[in-house]
Structures are given as structure tokens and as C-alpha cells.
Design a protein around this motif. Structure first.
Motif, PDB file in Angstrom:
ATOM      1  N   ASP A 293       0.849  -1.185   0.000  1.00 44.54           N
ATOM      2  CA  ASP A 293       0.000   0.000   0.000  1.00 44.54           C
ATOM      3  C   ASP A 293       0.887   1.238   0.000  1.00 44.54           C
ATOM      4  OD1 ASP A 293      -1.738   2.068   0.441  1.00 44.54           O
ATOM      5  OD2 ASP A 293      -2.791   1.128   2.117  1.00 44.54           O
ATOM      6  N   PRO A 294       1.036   1.916  -1.140  1.00 46.08           N
ATOM      7  CA  PRO A 294       1.926   3.088  -1.194  1.00 46.08           C
ATOM      8  C   PRO A 294       1.415   4.272  -0.385  1.00 46.08           C
ATOM      9  CG  PRO A 294       0.741   2.825  -3.263  1.00 46.08           C
ATOM     10  CD  PRO A 294       0.442   1.607  -2.450  1.00 46.08           C
ATOM     11  N   GLN A 295       0.125   4.264  -0.023  1.00 49.15           N
ATOM     12  CA  GLN A 295      -0.415   5.364   0.783  1.00 49.15           C
ATOM     13  C   GLN A 295       0.215   5.390   2.174  1.00 49.15           C
ATOM     14  OE1 GLN A 295      -2.236   5.108  -2.598  1.00 49.15           O
ATOM     15  NE2 GLN A 295      -2.632   3.372  -1.252  1.00 49.15           N
ATOM     16  N   VAL A 296       0.529   4.217   2.707  1.00 52.14           N
ATOM     17  CA  VAL A 296       1.146   4.141   4.036  1.00 52.14           C
ATOM     18  C   VAL A 296       2.601   3.703   3.958  1.00 52.14           C
ATOM     19  CG1 VAL A 296      -1.038   3.737   5.204  1.00 52.14           C
ATOM     20  CG2 VAL A 296       0.270   1.784   4.379  1.00 52.14           C
ATOM     21  N   GLY A 297       3.049   3.316   2.757  1.00 53.19           N
ATOM     22  CA  GLY A 297       4.452   2.994   2.553  1.00 53.19           C
ATOM     23  C   GLY A 297       4.901   1.682   3.157  1.00 53.19           C
ATOM     24  N   ARG A 298       3.998   0.700   3.244  1.00 60.48           N
ATOM     25  CA  ARG A 298       4.397  -0.598   3.794  1.00 60.48           C
ATOM     26  C   ARG A 298       3.497  -1.699   3.238  1.00 60.48           C
ATOM     27  NH1 ARG A 298       1.980   1.905   8.409  1.00 60.48           N
ATOM     28  NH2 ARG A 298      -0.012   0.938   8.975  1.00 60.48           N
ATOM     29  N   LEU A 299       3.939  -2.937   3.456  1.00 61.22           N
ATOM     30  CA  LEU A 299       3.136  -4.080   3.047  1.00 61.22           C
ATOM     31  C   LEU A 299       1.905  -4.177   3.932  1.00 61.22           C
ATOM     32  CD1 LEU A 299       5.922  -6.778   2.486  1.00 61.22           C
ATOM     33  CD2 LEU A 299       4.779  -5.388   0.753  1.00 61.22           C
ATOM     34  N   ALA A 300       0.767  -4.469   3.321  1.00 62.19           N
ATOM     35  CA  ALA A 300      -0.470  -4.643   4.075  1.00 62.19           C
ATOM     36  C   ALA A 300      -0.460  -6.021   4.721  1.00 62.19           C
ATOM     37  CB  ALA A 300      -1.679  -4.495   3.159  1.00 62.19           C
ATOM     38  N   VAL A 301      -0.893  -6.087   5.968  1.00 60.71           N
ATOM     39  CA  VAL A 301      -0.907  -7.338   6.719  1.00 60.71           C
ATOM     40  C   VAL A 301      -2.329  -7.858   6.789  1.00 60.71           C
ATOM     41  CG1 VAL A 301      -0.402  -8.442   8.923  1.00 60.71           C
ATOM     42  CG2 VAL A 301       1.080  -6.617   8.069  1.00 60.71           C
ATOM     43  N   ALA A 302      -2.517  -9.123   6.427  1.00 63.72           N
ATOM     44  CA  ALA A 302      -3.842  -9.729   6.498  1.00 63.72           C
ATOM     45  C   ALA A 302      -4.244  -9.919   7.949  1.00 63.72           C
ATOM     46  CB  ALA A 302      -3.844 -11.081   5.780  1.00 63.72           C
ATOM     47  N   PRO A 303      -5.509  -9.599   8.325  1.00 65.09           N
ATOM     48  CA  PRO A 303      -5.968  -9.851   9.692  1.00 65.09           C
ATOM     49  C   PRO A 303      -5.774 -11.308  10.065  1.00 65.09           C
ATOM     50  CG  PRO A 303      -7.575  -8.550   8.481  1.00 65.09           C
ATOM     51  CD  PRO A 303      -6.551  -9.015   7.481  1.00 65.09           C
ATOM     52  N   ALA A 304      -5.194 -11.557  11.228  1.00 63.60           N
ATOM     53  CA  ALA A 304      -4.848 -12.920  11.623  1.00 63.60           C
ATOM     54  C   ALA A 304      -6.062 -13.821  11.723  1.00 63.60           C
ATOM     55  CB  ALA A 304      -4.105 -12.895  12.957  1.00 63.60           C
ATOM     56  N   ALA A 305      -7.227 -13.246  12.054  1.00 62.80           N
ATOM     57  CA  ALA A 305      -8.420 -14.070  12.277  1.00 62.80           C
ATOM     58  C   ALA A 305      -9.115 -14.469  10.993  1.00 62.80           C
ATOM     59  CB  ALA A 305      -9.411 -13.322  13.171  1.00 62.80           C
ATOM     60  N   VAL A 306      -8.700 -13.893   9.858  1.00 64.33           N
ATOM     61  CA  VAL A 306      -9.419 -14.114   8.613  1.00 64.33           C
ATOM     62  C   VAL A 306      -8.599 -14.990   7.678  1.00 64.33           C
ATOM     63  CG1 VAL A 306     -10.533 -13.016   6.646  1.00 64.33           C
ATOM     64  CG2 VAL A 306     -10.526 -11.875   8.858  1.00 64.33           C
ATOM     65  N   GLY A 307      -9.191 -16.066   7.205  1.00 63.39           N
ATOM     66  CA  GLY A 307      -8.551 -16.930   6.235  1.00 63.39           C
ATOM     67  C   GLY A 307      -9.223 -16.783   4.887  1.00 63.39           C
ATOM     68  N   LEU A 308      -8.826 -17.612   3.927  1.00 66.16           N
ATOM     69  CA  LEU A 308      -9.365 -17.503   2.579  1.00 66.16           C
ATOM     70  C   LEU A 308     -10.867 -17.698   2.556  1.00 66.16           C
ATOM     71  CD1 LEU A 308      -8.871 -17.158  -0.416  1.00 66.16           C
ATOM     72  CD2 LEU A 308      -8.406 -19.610  -0.577  1.00 66.16           C
ATOM     73  N   GLU A 309     -11.383 -18.572   3.407  1.00 63.98           N
ATOM     74  CA  GLU A 309     -12.821 -18.813   3.426  1.00 63.98           C
ATOM     75  C   GLU A 309     -13.549 -17.904   4.407  1.00 63.98           C
ATOM     76  OE1 GLU A 309     -14.219 -20.548   1.191  1.00 63.98           O
ATOM     77  OE2 GLU A 309     -12.249 -21.011   0.391  1.00 63.98           O
ATOM     78  N   GLY A 310     -12.820 -17.000   5.067  1.00 60.79           N
ATOM     79  CA  GLY A 310     -13.473 -16.071   5.965  1.00 60.79           C
ATOM     80  C   GLY A 310     -13.028 -16.261   7.399  1.00 60.79           C
ATOM     81  N   ALA A 311     -13.885 -15.883   8.333  1.00 63.94           N
ATOM     82  CA  ALA A 311     -13.536 -15.941   9.747  1.00 63.94           C
ATOM     83  C   ALA A 311     -14.707 -16.489  10.538  1.00 63.94           C
ATOM     84  CB  ALA A 311     -13.176 -14.548  10.258  1.00 63.94           C
ATOM     85  N   SER A 312     -14.409 -17.095  11.674  1.00 62.42           N
ATOM     86  CA  SER A 312     -15.457 -17.512  12.593  1.00 62.42           C
ATOM     87  C   SER A 312     -15.591 -16.525  13.738  1.00 62.42           C
ATOM     88  CB  SER A 312     -15.162 -18.909  13.146  1.00 62.42           C
ATOM     89  OG  SER A 312     -13.903 -18.929  13.792  1.00 62.42           O
ATOM     90  N   THR A 313     -14.547 -15.709  13.959  1.00 64.90           N
ATOM     91  CA  THR A 313     -14.568 -14.711  15.026  1.00 64.90           C
ATOM     92  C   THR A 313     -13.841 -13.452  14.572  1.00 64.90           C
ATOM     93  OG1 THR A 313     -14.534 -16.437  16.730  1.00 64.90           O
ATOM     94  CG2 THR A 313     -13.947 -14.209  17.417  1.00 64.90           C
TER      95      THR A 313
END
Length: 206
Positions: A92-112
Motif C-alpha cells: 500500500d503506497p499510501q502508508v508505505g508498507r506491506l499490508a498485513v492480512a488480519p490474523a483471524a481471517v482466512g481464505l474462506e473467511g472468519a469464525s470470530t
């Protein structure tokens, strides 16, 4: 207004800003064709057909992807998740760093999903979440919340839980945050990738 996100094979560079600057000038030096990039591009269009015309390069170049999005695009939180699933970095060049995927969310989504919302925005947040699952949040729901959080504590407990009987059905857990005007919120249920991203955005905005 719009902004760009860049995607390339994970670990392709230790200087993501420099690589993004080169790609903005269509200089692909240092990148080689990669089937994961092509698969990611195809998956973007499968999940969100409206992105057609917002993906560069327009031809099926399998080295990188640049995605141009309008601010407020609802599934923004899903993109780092999808990139991670395809073993790509999201820059993300707007913040100048790699975007980190939310730990709770996987490819099929999240349960919490967990977060905090300002107390005076709580009803708006619950109405928005309800709208995403087709549940009609009305005055009776608001009455159920009246006084329900008075004795809650997000550290020591207890938490107040409330069902939202939509599709999918979700359970909302709420507790007052000590020393502040926020309410801690936990959302549980079978959420797919898009719904997870939308709810995660609600928790960020409110």
C-alpha cells in the motif's frame, strides 16, 4: 477519489516502495512471470466482477498486479487475505508498507472477529452488520441493549451476548472497555471472506 494497491510474489523485494515506483513506470525489472499472480488476478475478477477495468496491466501479464480502488470500497480488508492465500505480497503506497492480512481471517473467511467501537456509534455499527446479513435491526433490538452493558467488563467479564438471526446467523458479544468511551465487540459465526472483510471494516470505521 481512488488509490492503488500493488501485488507481487511474496518476498520479491526488500524495498517495496522502490519496486512500486518502478512498476508505476511499467518497469518490471527483477520480476519474472509467476502463475500465482495470474491465478490471483483471475480470482479477483471471479469474486468482484466490478473490478474489471481497474486491474493493470490490462493484458494478462503474470508478473504483478496493480489495483485501483475507490476510497471506501467495502471489501478492502479481504485483499491482503486473498493475496496471502496466493503467496503474494500486498503493498500500500499510501502508508508505505506491506499490508498485513488480519490474523483471524482466512481464505474462506472468519469464525470470530474482534474490535472496539465508540459507545455512541454502537447502534450504527450493529445496524450495518445486520444489513450485511439481511437481518432487520429495529427498535426492539435497541431496547434489548438498554442497560445491558452496565455491568459488563471486557477484561474481567461478564460480556453481553445478542443474536442477529440473519444469513448467516451471528452472535454479537459486547462489553464496556474500562477507562474509555468504547465498547469491545466480538462477532462469531460462519462468515465468508467478503462478509468478514465488510464487518472488519465496520469495526475499523466506528
Amino acid at each position: 477519489m481512488s488509490f492503488d494497491l500493488y501485488f507481487w510474489p511474496a518476498g520479491a523485494t526488500k524495498r517495496p516502495q522502490q519496486l512500486a515506483d518502478r512498476l508505476a513506470e511499467e518497469n518490471t525489472r527483477g520480476l519474472v512471470p509467476d502463475a500465482r499472480v495470474l491465478a490471483f488476478r483471475a480470482e479477483l475478477l471471479r469474486r468482484w466482477p466490478e473490478l474489471d477495468g481497474r486491474i493493470e496491466p490490462e493484458h494478462e501479464e503474470a508478473r504483478y498486479v496493480v489495483l485501483t480502488l475507490a476510497f471506501g470500497w467495502p471489501a478492502i480488508s479481504a485483499l491482503p487475505v486473498l493475496a496471502r492465500a496466493h503467496q503474494l505480497d500486498c503493498y500500500d503506497p499510501q502508508v508505505g508498507r506491506l499490508a498485513v492480512a488480519p490474523a483471524a481471517v482466512g481464505l474462506e473467511g472468519a469464525s470470530t472477529l474482534e474490535g472496539r467501537v465508540l459507545a455512541h456509534h454502537l447502534v450504527r455499527a450493529l445496524r450495518q452488520i445486520s444489513a450485511y446479513i439481511g437481518y432487520r435491526y429495529d427498535d426492539l433490538d435497541e431496547e434489548a441493549l438498554t442497560g445491558a452493558l452496565d455491568d459488563t467488563d471486557d477484561e474481567a467479564g461478564p460480556w453481553f451476548d445478542y443474536p442477529l438471526a440473519g444469513t448467516p446467523a451471528l452472535t454479537i458479544f459486547l462489553a464496556r472497555s474500562q477507562g474509555g468511551s468504547a465498547v469491545s465487540i466480538r462477532v462469531e459465526g460462519l462468515m465468508n471472506l467478503v462478509l468478514s472483510a465488510r464487518i472488519d471494516t465496520v469495526l475499523d470505521v466506528y
